[in-house]
Design an enzyme around this catalytic site. Structure first.
Site, mmCIF file in Angstrom:
data_model
loop_
_atom_site.group_PDB
_atom_site.id
_atom_site.type_symbol
_atom_site.label_atom_id
_atom_site.label_comp_id
_atom_site.label_asym_id
_atom_site.label_seq_id
_atom_site.Cartn_x
_atom_site.Cartn_y
_atom_site.Cartn_z
ATOM 1 N N HIS A 40 14.007 8.624 17.338
ATOM 2 C CA HIS A 40 12.885 7.800 17.815
ATOM 3 C C HIS A 40 13.363 6.632 18.679
ATOM 4 O O HIS A 40 14.164 5.823 18.222
ATOM 5 C CB HIS A 40 12.102 7.270 16.601
ATOM 6 C CG HIS A 40 10.963 6.397 16.974
ATOM 7 N ND1 HIS A 40 10.713 5.194 16.358
ATOM 8 C CD2 HIS A 40 10.002 6.550 17.921
ATOM 9 C CE1 HIS A 40 9.638 4.650 16.897
ATOM 10 N NE2 HIS A 40 9.180 5.443 17.844
ATOM 11 N N HIS A 65 2.896 4.419 23.110
ATOM 12 C CA HIS A 65 2.564 5.751 22.588
ATOM 13 C C HIS A 65 1.346 6.374 23.254
ATOM 14 O O HIS A 65 1.093 7.552 23.045
ATOM 15 C CB HIS A 65 2.362 5.700 21.076
ATOM 16 C CG HIS A 65 3.577 5.221 20.354
ATOM 17 N ND1 HIS A 65 3.738 3.922 19.962
ATOM 18 C CD2 HIS A 65 4.721 5.856 19.987
ATOM 19 C CE1 HIS A 65 4.911 3.776 19.377
ATOM 20 N NE2 HIS A 65 5.538 4.929 19.385
ATOM 21 N N ARG A 139 -7.393 -8.157 -0.595
ATOM 22 C CA ARG A 139 -7.301 -8.923 -1.823
ATOM 23 C C ARG A 139 -8.579 -8.653 -2.625
ATOM 24 O O ARG A 139 -9.656 -9.186 -2.317
ATOM 25 C CB ARG A 139 -7.156 -10.418 -1.509
ATOM 26 C CG ARG A 139 -6.509 -11.270 -2.615
ATOM 27 C CD ARG A 139 -7.364 -11.432 -3.822
ATOM 28 N NE ARG A 139 -6.667 -12.124 -4.897
ATOM 29 C CZ ARG A 139 -6.425 -11.576 -6.077
ATOM 30 N NH1 ARG A 139 -6.748 -10.319 -6.327
ATOM 31 N NH2 ARG A 139 -5.853 -12.297 -7.027
ATOM 32 N N CYS A 186 -5.283 -15.787 2.328
ATOM 33 C CA CYS A 186 -5.481 -15.983 0.899
ATOM 34 C C CYS A 186 -4.750 -17.251 0.474
ATOM 35 O O CYS A 186 -3.683 -17.577 1.010
ATOM 36 C CB CYS A 186 -4.942 -14.783 0.124
ATOM 37 S SG CYS A 186 -5.391 -14.856 -1.619
ATOM 38 N N TYR A 323 -8.374 -20.969 -7.695
ATOM 39 C CA TYR A 323 -8.406 -21.447 -6.308
ATOM 40 C C TYR A 323 -8.578 -22.962 -6.225
ATOM 41 O O TYR A 323 -9.429 -23.481 -5.507
ATOM 42 C CB TYR A 323 -9.463 -20.687 -5.494
ATOM 43 C CG TYR A 323 -9.128 -19.214 -5.407
ATOM 44 C CD1 TYR A 323 -7.997 -18.814 -4.703
ATOM 45 C CD2 TYR A 323 -9.884 -18.250 -6.062
ATOM 46 C CE1 TYR A 323 -7.639 -17.487 -4.648
ATOM 47 C CE2 TYR A 323 -9.527 -16.912 -6.017
ATOM 48 C CZ TYR A 323 -8.404 -16.534 -5.311
ATOM 49 O OH TYR A 323 -8.048 -15.224 -5.270
HETATM 50 C C1 HEM Z 1 8.767 4.142 21.503
HETATM 51 C C2 HEM Z 1 7.434 8.425 19.719
HETATM 52 C C3 HEM Z 1 6.100 6.332 15.560
HETATM 53 C C4 HEM Z 1 7.236 2.000 17.407
HETATM 54 C C5 HEM Z 1 8.495 5.479 21.369
HETATM 55 C C6 HEM Z 1 8.726 6.456 22.396
HETATM 56 C C7 HEM Z 1 8.381 7.659 21.906
HETATM 57 C C8 HEM Z 1 7.905 7.442 20.562
HETATM 58 C C9 HEM Z 1 8.455 9.007 22.612
HETATM 59 C C10 HEM Z 1 9.259 6.175 23.807
HETATM 60 C C11 HEM Z 1 8.072 6.040 24.734
HETATM 61 C C12 HEM Z 1 8.450 5.751 26.155
HETATM 62 O O1 HEM Z 1 9.193 4.777 26.385
HETATM 63 O O2 HEM Z 1 7.986 6.461 27.024
HETATM 64 C C13 HEM Z 1 6.993 8.229 18.448
HETATM 65 C C14 HEM Z 1 6.582 9.275 17.558
HETATM 66 C C15 HEM Z 1 6.232 8.685 16.370
HETATM 67 C C16 HEM Z 1 6.390 7.259 16.535
HETATM 68 C C17 HEM Z 1 6.556 10.766 17.893
HETATM 69 C C18 HEM Z 1 5.764 9.306 15.093
HETATM 70 C C19 HEM Z 1 6.147 10.474 14.655
HETATM 71 C C20 HEM Z 1 6.226 4.964 15.718
HETATM 72 C C21 HEM Z 1 5.803 3.968 14.764
HETATM 73 C C22 HEM Z 1 6.108 2.752 15.299
HETATM 74 C C23 HEM Z 1 6.739 2.984 16.573
HETATM 75 C C24 HEM Z 1 5.151 4.273 13.428
HETATM 76 C C25 HEM Z 1 5.878 1.357 14.743
HETATM 77 C C26 HEM Z 1 5.626 1.054 13.502
HETATM 78 C C27 HEM Z 1 7.788 2.209 18.650
HETATM 79 C C28 HEM Z 1 8.303 1.163 19.502
HETATM 80 C C29 HEM Z 1 8.735 1.779 20.678
HETATM 81 C C30 HEM Z 1 8.483 3.193 20.529
HETATM 82 C C31 HEM Z 1 8.347 -0.326 19.147
HETATM 83 C C32 HEM Z 1 9.312 1.076 21.889
HETATM 84 C C33 HEM Z 1 10.792 1.103 21.886
HETATM 85 C C34 HEM Z 1 11.344 0.394 23.103
HETATM 86 O O3 HEM Z 1 10.772 0.570 24.189
HETATM 87 O O4 HEM Z 1 12.306 -0.326 22.948
HETATM 88 N N1 HEM Z 1 7.985 6.113 20.269
HETATM 89 N N2 HEM Z 1 6.859 7.035 17.813
HETATM 90 N N3 HEM Z 1 6.771 4.331 16.805
HETATM 91 N N4 HEM Z 1 7.921 3.423 19.287
HETATM 92 FE FE1 HEM Z 1 7.388 5.211 18.558
HETATM 93 N N1 MTE Z 2 -15.240 -10.904 -2.394
HETATM 94 C C1 MTE Z 2 -15.513 -10.128 -3.451
HETATM 95 N N2 MTE Z 2 -16.775 -9.708 -3.644
HETATM 96 N N3 MTE Z 2 -14.528 -9.775 -4.335
HETATM 97 C C2 MTE Z 2 -13.229 -10.202 -4.172
HETATM 98 O O1 MTE Z 2 -12.365 -9.846 -4.985
HETATM 99 N N4 MTE Z 2 -11.665 -11.556 -2.833
HETATM 100 C C3 MTE Z 2 -11.635 -12.791 -2.049
HETATM 101 C C4 MTE Z 2 -12.462 -12.653 -0.788
HETATM 102 N N5 MTE Z 2 -13.757 -12.100 -1.080
HETATM 103 C C5 MTE Z 2 -12.932 -11.039 -3.078
HETATM 104 C C6 MTE Z 2 -13.980 -11.349 -2.174
HETATM 105 C C7 MTE Z 2 -10.314 -13.241 -1.673
HETATM 106 S S1 MTE Z 2 -9.426 -14.108 -2.846
HETATM 107 C C8 MTE Z 2 -9.831 -13.108 -0.390
HETATM 108 S S2 MTE Z 2 -8.335 -13.779 0.068
HETATM 109 C C9 MTE Z 2 -10.576 -12.350 0.628
HETATM 110 O O2 MTE Z 2 -11.783 -11.807 0.111
HETATM 111 C C10 MTE Z 2 -9.734 -11.219 1.163
HETATM 112 O O3 MTE Z 2 -10.435 -10.472 2.113
HETATM 113 P P1 MTE Z 2 -9.823 -9.074 2.592
HETATM 114 O O4 MTE Z 2 -9.553 -8.228 1.382
HETATM 115 O O5 MTE Z 2 -10.822 -8.490 3.522
HETATM 116 O O6 MTE Z 2 -8.542 -9.427 3.310
#
Ligand code: HEM
Ligand code: MTE
Length: 467
Positions: A40, A65, A139, A186, A323
């Site tokens: 990746h 992506h 939460r 929170c 709280y």
């Molecule tokens: C870059 C595929 C999941 C973060 C890329 C690129 C591909 C790719 C092909 C290069 C794109 C380009 O430059 O043209 C995939 C596939 C995934 C996947 C097939 C799942 C199976 C993820 C996830 C994340 C992620 C879950 C973040 C949580 C990134 C980042 C880049 C990147 C940050 C940029 C890297 C750079 O340019 O330095 N990915 N990706 N990817 N992907 Fe993914």
């Molecule tokens: N409202 C209901 N009815 N029940 C809950 O437990 N949690 C509160 C608030 N509202 C709560 C609630 C607390 S402590 C927080 S920090 C926020 O919802 C969190 O919202 P989120 O779960 O959408 O991030």
């Protein structure tokens, strides 16, 4: 076309590591990307964040992506399709009150499963200004209520107003839709750090009990004025909220805010039915929740069933006996919840989201990233960053537009680039300053409290620089 085996989301969720194979979904397709993880371009660690669940919320954070060659590449790894969603078993049928909770993304960092409490992975928290709904922190104090939107009614009542009972279509059509971008935090965000000083009671939140969304709904003010309540009231008045979630004794989750905030046009308090342009997800209060910008998350009551104008604060446990903040000298024998004020506006806060504690970063230019936010609509005016534990400082660059004065409801994301030398041990520190020149305390010991709330000391992250 080949026939693929069908898998449930739960089965996909069991594949979260190279040992168990790494599965992900996109749309209704299931992929085994174990052999792609090391290839990746964005790194193996990033793919593993999404392991066992949907790619969409993660790809929403990284636009690279959204190019055709990425989907083409993914297609090679297809192993199955999702089976049609099964209805969750009714709580009554299983005896488990949480059996009807909604499915969640396995990439969330779970602090408690029942009730569900989880935060997004810290390194993704501040990658985008708006947090994708599937990754927004959750939460819950109680099981998620199952609400039938057709029969849902919101009651509004109290002395001096007409009682209203509003259906969902009425709430949507009778009041203009108002949109507000607001961060919810929170009171327990960053509690894990405070508990390093001395143990506290509560969930061990890291830095992710905070997220930002664009909320859409009716203004609470418009609904109250429609019910005949005045713009201003003599004496002390509050607006109390009740949720549809109730404890074993039948008491609903509840909270209140001062009347003045509820009716103020500048306070932007919403009865929200939309989150980032979608209908509210079940975990975040479907079909209607309160959003009180600039105020502790606990007052933004989800699954809202009742709004009541009252001369007293909400009688709820969560308004009266939780709280609230206390002195470090107060313990469980001496704590007096009656005399301490309920937390409303939160203090100034910031945290480093990248790099993560313990990381080994490459020598050369280091990019430090994070978020900063303050309560009450106070804007963050500056973020200071140190790489040497607070001896010397630099000023971070704040991203995004300047918010309207006194209505800075959303966090700012910030970034600092600095040269770092091979072999160095860094203690990265950040601290924010808000529009009232409020600052964060340098350590947690002087603000320690038995519940671990209001944890906003300088955030410190130790990393080493690779040779
Ligand atoms: C870059 C595929 C999941 C973060 C890329 C690129 C591909 C790719 C092909 C290069 C794109 C380009 O430059 O043209 C995939 C596939 C995934 C996947 C097939 C799942 C199976 C993820 C996830 C994340 C992620 C879950 C973040 C949580 C990134 C980042 C880049 C990147 C940050 C940029 C890297 C750079 O340019 O330095 N990915 N990706 N990817 N992907 Fe993914
Ligand atoms: N409202 C209901 N009815 N029940 C809950 O437990 N949690 C509160 C608030 N509202 C709560 C609630 C607390 S402590 C927080 S920090 C926020 O919802 C969190 O919202 P989120 O779960 O959408 O991030």
């Amino acid at each position: 076309a080949p026939r693929y085996p069908r898998y449930t989301r739960e089965e996909v969720g069991r594949h979260r590591s190279p040992q168990d194979r790494v599965w992900v979904t996109h749309g209704t397709d299931v992929f085994d990307v174990t052999d792609f993880v090391e290839l990746h371009p964005g790194g193996a660690d990033k793919i593993l964040l999404a392991a066992g669940g949907a790619l969409e919320p993660f790809w929403a954070l990284y636009a690279v992506h959204s190019q055709p060659h990425v989907l083409e590449l993914l297609r090679e790894y297809k192993v199955g399709e999702l089976s049609p969603e099964e209805a969750p078993p009714a709580a009554a049928a299983t005896g488990d009150p949480f059996a009807g909770d909604p499915p969640r993304h396995p990439g969330l960092r779970v602090n408690s499963q029942k009730p569900f409490n989880a935060e997004p992975p810290a390194e993704l928290l501040a990658e985008r200004f708006l947090t994708p709904n599937e990754l927004f922190f959750t939460r819950n104090h109680l099981p998620v209520p199952a609400v039938d939107p057709g029969s849902y009614r919101l009651r509004v009542e109290g002395p001096g107003g007409r009682a209203l009972s509003l259906s969902l279509p009425e709430l949507r059509s009778r009041f203009p839709k108002h949109e507000v971008t607001a961060t919810l935090q929170c009171a327990g965000n960053r509690r894990a750090e405070m508990s390093q000083v001395r143990p506290v009671k509560g969930l061990p939140w890291d830095i992710g009990a905070i997220s930002t969304a664009r909320w859409g709904g009716a203004r609470l003010r418009d609904v109250l004025l429609h019910a005949g309540f005045e713009e201003q009231r003599e004496g002390e008045w509050h607006v109390c909220f009740e949720g549809l979630d109730a404890d074993a004794g039948g008491a609903p989750y509840g909270a209140s805010i001062p009347y003045g905030r509820a009716v103020s046009p500048a306070a932007d308090v919403l009865l929200a039915y939309e989150m980032n342009g979608e209908e509210l997800p079940r975990d975040h209060g479907f079909p209607v929740r309160v959003v009180v910008p600039g105020v502790v998350g606990a007052r933004s009551v989800k699954w809202l069933r009742r709004v009541a104008v009252s001369p007293a604060e909400s009688p709820s446990h969560w308004q009266q006996n939780d709280y609230k903040g206390f002195s470090p000298c107060v313990d469980w024998d001496t704590v007096d919840y009656k005399t301490a004020p309920a937390i409303q506006e939160l203090p100034v806060q910031s945290a480093i989201t990248h790099p993560r504690p313990g990381a080994a970063v490459p020598a050369g230019e280091l990019t430090v990233k994070g978020y900063a936010w303050s309560g009450g609509g106070r804007p963050v005016v500056r973020v200071d960053v140190s790489l040497d534990g607070g001896r010397t400082w630099r000023v971070a660059r704040l991203a995004g537009e300047r918010p309207p004065p006194e209505r800075a409801w959303a966090w700012v994301l910030w970034e600092l680039r600095a040269p770092v030398a091979a072999g160095a041990e860094l203690e990265i520190v950040c601290k924010a300053v808000d529009g009232s020149y409020n600052v964060q305390p340098d350590s947690h010991a002087p603000i320690w409290n038995l519940r671990g709330v209001l944890s906003n000391a300088w955030h410190r992250v130790r990393v080493s620089v690779r040779d």
